[in-house]
Design a protein around this motif. Structure first.
Motif, PDB file in Angstrom:
ATOM      1  N   THR A 280       0.760  -1.252  -0.043  1.00  0.00           N
ATOM      2  CA  THR A 280      -0.128   0.038   0.006  1.00  0.00           C
ATOM      3  C   THR A 280       0.671   1.264   0.091  1.00  0.00           C
ATOM      4  O   THR A 280       0.631   2.123  -0.777  1.00  0.00           O
TER       5      THR A 280
ATOM      6  N   MET B  33      -9.133   5.572  -8.114  1.00  0.00           N
ATOM      7  CA  MET B  33      -8.496   4.512  -7.265  1.00  0.00           C
ATOM      8  C   MET B  33      -9.318   3.480  -7.524  1.00  0.00           C
ATOM      9  O   MET B  33     -10.504   3.159  -6.606  1.00  0.00           O
TER      10      MET B  33
ATOM     11  N   ALA C  76      -7.931   0.325  -7.247  1.00  0.00           N
ATOM     12  CA  ALA C  76      -7.273  -0.513  -6.566  1.00  0.00           C
ATOM     13  C   ALA C  76      -8.100  -1.162  -5.375  1.00  0.00           C
ATOM     14  O   ALA C  76      -8.716  -0.510  -4.541  1.00  0.00           O
TER      15      ALA C  76
ATOM     16  N   VAL D 237      -7.250  -1.913  -1.807  1.00  0.00           N
ATOM     17  CA  VAL D 237      -6.023  -1.666  -0.906  1.00  0.00           C
ATOM     18  C   VAL D 237      -5.997  -2.443   0.391  1.00  0.00           C
ATOM     19  O   VAL D 237      -7.219  -2.452   0.898  1.00  0.00           O
ATOM     20  N   ALA D 238      -4.970  -3.006   0.816  1.00  0.00           N
ATOM     21  CA  ALA D 238      -4.726  -3.757   1.954  1.00  0.00           C
ATOM     22  C   ALA D 238      -4.951  -2.475   3.186  1.00  0.00           C
ATOM     23  O   ALA D 238      -4.054  -1.919   3.036  1.00  0.00           O
ATOM     24  N   ASP D 239      -5.878  -2.643   3.947  1.00  0.00           N
ATOM     25  CA  ASP D 239      -6.056  -1.505   5.003  1.00  0.00           C
ATOM     26  C   ASP D 239      -5.266  -1.706   6.067  1.00  0.00           C
ATOM     27  O   ASP D 239      -4.763  -0.752   6.856  1.00  0.00           O
TER      28      ASP D 239
ATOM     29  N   PRO E 209      -2.017   3.910   5.316  1.00  0.00           N
ATOM     30  CA  PRO E 209      -2.647   5.193   4.760  1.00  0.00           C
ATOM     31  C   PRO E 209      -3.726   5.096   3.917  1.00  0.00           C
ATOM     32  O   PRO E 209      -3.806   3.975   3.181  1.00  0.00           O
ATOM     33  N   ASP E 210      -4.762   5.945   4.277  1.00  0.00           N
ATOM     34  CA  ASP E 210      -5.753   5.704   3.013  1.00  0.00           C
ATOM     35  C   ASP E 210      -5.380   6.866   1.823  1.00  0.00           C
ATOM     36  O   ASP E 210      -5.336   8.071   1.809  1.00  0.00           O
ATOM     37  N   ILE E 211      -4.946   5.883   0.686  1.00  0.00           N
ATOM     38  CA  ILE E 211      -4.460   6.826  -0.554  1.00  0.00           C
ATOM     39  C   ILE E 211      -5.666   7.684  -1.192  1.00  0.00           C
ATOM     40  O   ILE E 211      -5.291   8.750  -1.304  1.00  0.00           O
ATOM     41  N   LEU E 212      -6.645   7.246  -1.134  1.00  0.00           N
ATOM     42  CA  LEU E 212      -7.828   8.051  -1.694  1.00  0.00           C
ATOM     43  C   LEU E 212      -8.112   9.369  -1.018  1.00  0.00           C
ATOM     44  O   LEU E 212      -7.914  10.600  -1.574  1.00  0.00           O
TER      45      LEU E 212
ATOM     46  N   GLY F 176     -13.193   7.174  -6.587  1.00  0.00           N
ATOM     47  CA  GLY F 176     -13.055   6.164  -5.614  1.00  0.00           C
ATOM     48  C   GLY F 176     -14.058   4.781  -6.010  1.00  0.00           C
ATOM     49  O   GLY F 176     -15.037   4.900  -6.704  1.00  0.00           O
ATOM     50  N   PHE F 177     -13.776   3.739  -5.283  1.00  0.00           N
ATOM     51  CA  PHE F 177     -14.662   2.741  -5.343  1.00  0.00           C
ATOM     52  C   PHE F 177     -15.082   2.264  -3.972  1.00  0.00           C
ATOM     53  O   PHE F 177     -14.423   2.358  -2.978  1.00  0.00           O
TER      54      PHE F 177
ATOM     55  N   LYS G  36     -19.833   6.253   2.655  1.00  0.00           N
ATOM     56  CA  LYS G  36     -18.198   6.298   2.412  1.00  0.00           C
ATOM     57  C   LYS G  36     -17.858   7.438   1.186  1.00  0.00           C
ATOM     58  O   LYS G  36     -16.910   7.780   1.290  1.00  0.00           O
TER      59      LYS G  36
ATOM     60  N   LYS H 162     -14.793   9.855   1.984  1.00  0.00           N
ATOM     61  CA  LYS H 162     -13.522   9.902   1.301  1.00  0.00           C
ATOM     62  C   LYS H 162     -13.416  11.122   0.738  1.00  0.00           C
ATOM     63  O   LYS H 162     -12.392  11.463   0.328  1.00  0.00           O
TER      64      LYS H 162
HETATM   65  O1  C5P Z   1     -12.306   2.283   2.723  1.00  0.00           O
HETATM   66  P1  C5P Z   1     -12.544   1.232   1.463  1.00  0.00           P
HETATM   67  O2  C5P Z   1     -11.395   0.542   1.456  1.00  0.00           O
HETATM   68  O3  C5P Z   1     -13.850   0.729   1.492  1.00  0.00           O
HETATM   69  O4  C5P Z   1     -12.501   2.308   0.381  1.00  0.00           O
HETATM   70  C1  C5P Z   1     -12.354   2.041  -0.780  1.00  0.00           C
HETATM   71  C2  C5P Z   1     -11.777   3.111  -1.778  1.00  0.00           C
HETATM   72  O5  C5P Z   1     -10.793   3.680  -1.024  1.00  0.00           O
HETATM   73  C3  C5P Z   1     -10.996   2.791  -2.987  1.00  0.00           C
HETATM   74  O6  C5P Z   1     -11.428   3.454  -4.140  1.00  0.00           O
HETATM   75  C4  C5P Z   1      -9.640   2.183  -2.557  1.00  0.00           C
HETATM   76  O7  C5P Z   1      -8.731   2.188  -3.761  1.00  0.00           O
HETATM   77  C5  C5P Z   1      -9.426   3.427  -1.836  1.00  0.00           C
HETATM   78  N1  C5P Z   1      -8.328   3.009  -0.578  1.00  0.00           N
HETATM   79  C6  C5P Z   1      -7.244   3.872  -0.435  1.00  0.00           C
HETATM   80  N2  C5P Z   1      -6.461   3.304   0.483  1.00  0.00           N
HETATM   81  C7  C5P Z   1      -6.948   2.659   1.764  1.00  0.00           C
HETATM   82  C8  C5P Z   1      -8.026   1.933   1.511  1.00  0.00           C
HETATM   83  C9  C5P Z   1      -8.799   2.132   0.475  1.00  0.00           C
HETATM   84  O8  C5P Z   1      -7.035   4.646  -1.381  1.00  0.00           O
HETATM   85  N3  C5P Z   1      -5.907   2.418   2.466  1.00  0.00           N
END
Ligand code: C5P
Length: 413
Positions: free
Chosen positions: A256, A275, A277, A279-281, A310-313, A333-334, A352, A356
């Motif tokens: 991530t 985004m 992908a 992403v592994a939280d 980190p939350d990339i989005l 986002g997705f 969500k 976001k």
């Molecule tokens: O919170 P959640 O994982 O459900 O959110 C999904 C969206 O957030 C997707 O667009 C995913 O690519 C992005 N995401 C992210 N960074 C993370 C977790 C999810 O950018 N750590």
């Protein structure tokens, strides 16, 4: 097989790539379509009429003077649900642009009111020649979808733009157009960055935490953005073996944090950031330098300590709002959601979307056999200050077309 096959007129012009039309015809037939092949006279120098007849199961002619009693030069074009011309040579494109009707193929195109997809294949010099480019622009202006040719090996020793895209790619693209999404060529000069696939977090040299994302939705978005003319970068985590759209840049990442770095760098001058992908939280607090042993005294495997990624989005939205990205970059986002007794998938997705802060969010209902690893998807497109847009079940490319249309509405013109 569908009970009511669609009629597809496959036009074939005289270029070496004509042999690939055979695979294209096969692909349509395997999807239950009724295919009529209309080659030009020159195409028959490359592939014989007998091959086209055997593959399509329909008679083949090139001239308007065959089957005159059936008024074939009008009937074929009138009856078609789609016309797909692959390969289209520079000469054929010029004749189409000139409105000529000097053989059965050009006559059929003049009659057709259905979606028309033209797939050019020629040497780079011919493709880039202003005469060809003007002719292509003319066809596009008239509502004909002209696919961008691939970059790659051409007939001789040369490589460059002008290669026919692979037959499976053409067939899928044609089905998207046929589904009512003509894929306009309107993003020339735009930069699009898409993340795809799943990130992986190492536990030790052989194990990782990952997810089932195939990367197909991200690649479908990248493919259509490239077909709209954009300059595309894919930041790919772990994905299935999916061909990289021609001309797109691919950055391969694992974790991530790698993805975050690559996205932040690539997004800096982008007009659209997606985004897609998974992403592994969380990631392991420590990565073991050697393989963790089962049953070892400290049994790290039985009690994994995880820390949040980190939350990339969210980070990308903050960077845009902080002036580190283009100020009017559109961020997508997705949300992969499951509903429960109190809250629907759509309601969770709306929550969500607010959290976001992105401009567009594609919400999918996930679960056993749904979306992840599948070739189809469905759900809702959420947009700020607008009603959710329901997306019917369809191929991931058809879904991608609708997401990009929603993005297009938000792009500064
Ligand atoms: O919170 P959640 O994982 O459900 O959110 C999904 C969206 O957030 C997707 O667009 C995913 O690519 C992005 N995401 C992210 N960074 C993370 C977790 C999810 O950018 N750590």
């Amino acid at each position: 097989m569908t009970s009511n096959p669609r009629r597809i007129l496959v036009g074939v012009a005289g270029g070496i790539a004509a042999y690939k039309a055979c695979h294209l015809i096969r692909d349509f037939k395997e999807h239950g379509d009724d295919v009529s092949v209309v080659p030009t006279e020159a195409a028959l120098n490359f592939v014989g009429a007998a091959t086209f007849e055997a593959l399509s199961g329909n008679p083949v002619s090139t001239t308007v003077f065959d089957a005159v009693d059936d008024v074939q030069h009008v009937a074929l074009g009138q009856q078609a649900d789609a016309v797909v011309i692959a390969p289209a040579t520079a000469d054929l494109i010029a004749r189409l642009a000139g409105g000529r009707a000097d053989d059965l193929l050009t006559a059929s195109v003049l009659v057709a009111t259905c979606p028309i997809v033209v797939v050019p294949a020629m040497h780079t010099e011919m493709w880039l020649n202003p005469a060809t480019q003007d002719n292509v622009a003319t066809l596009r202006r008239r509502g004909i979808t002209v696919m961008e040719p691939a970059h790659g090996r051409l007939t001789g020793k040369d490589t460059g733009a002008g290669r026919l895209p692979e037959p499976g790619q053409i067939a899928e693209f044609a089905r998207t157009v046929l589904a009512g999404h003509p894929v306009p060529f309107d993003w020339k000069g735009r930069k699009v960055v898409v993340s795809a696939g799943g990130t992986q977090e190492n536990l030790d040299p052989v194990r990782y935490i990952g997810n089932r994302s195939s990367g197909r939705q991200g690649f479908a978005l990248a493919e259509l953005a490239a077909q709209r003319g954009a300059d595309v970068t894919i930041v790919a985590g772990n994905t299935e073996e999916i061909p990289v759209p021609s001309g797109a840049t691919i950055v391969r990442v694992t974790s991530t944090r790698d993805m975050e770095k690559a996205m932040n760098e690539s997004a800096a001058d982008a007009d659209v950031v997606i985004m897609a992908a998974a992403v592994a939280d969380y990631r392991p607090a420590t990565v073991a330098g050697s393989k963790m042993k089962k049953g070892a005294a400290d049994e790290q495997l039985a009690q994994l300590e995880l820390v949040e990624n980190p939350d990339i989005l969210k980070g990308l939205v903050a960077r845009r709002d902080g002036g580190e990205l283009k100020k009017d970059a559109v961020i997508v986002g997705f949300a992969a959601e499951t509903g429960d007794a109190n809250t629907s998938v759509l309601e969770y997705a709306q929550q969500k979307f607010k959290k976001k802060g992105c401009d567009v969010l594609m919400a999918n209902e996930v679960g056993e056999g749904k979306v992840f690893g599948q070739s189809t998807s469905a759900g809702w497109i959420l947009r700020r200050n607008a009603e959710p847009l329901e997306v019917a079940h369809g191929s991931k490319q058809v879904v991608a077309a609708q997401i990009l249309d929603a993005v297009n509405e938000k792009l500064a013109k």
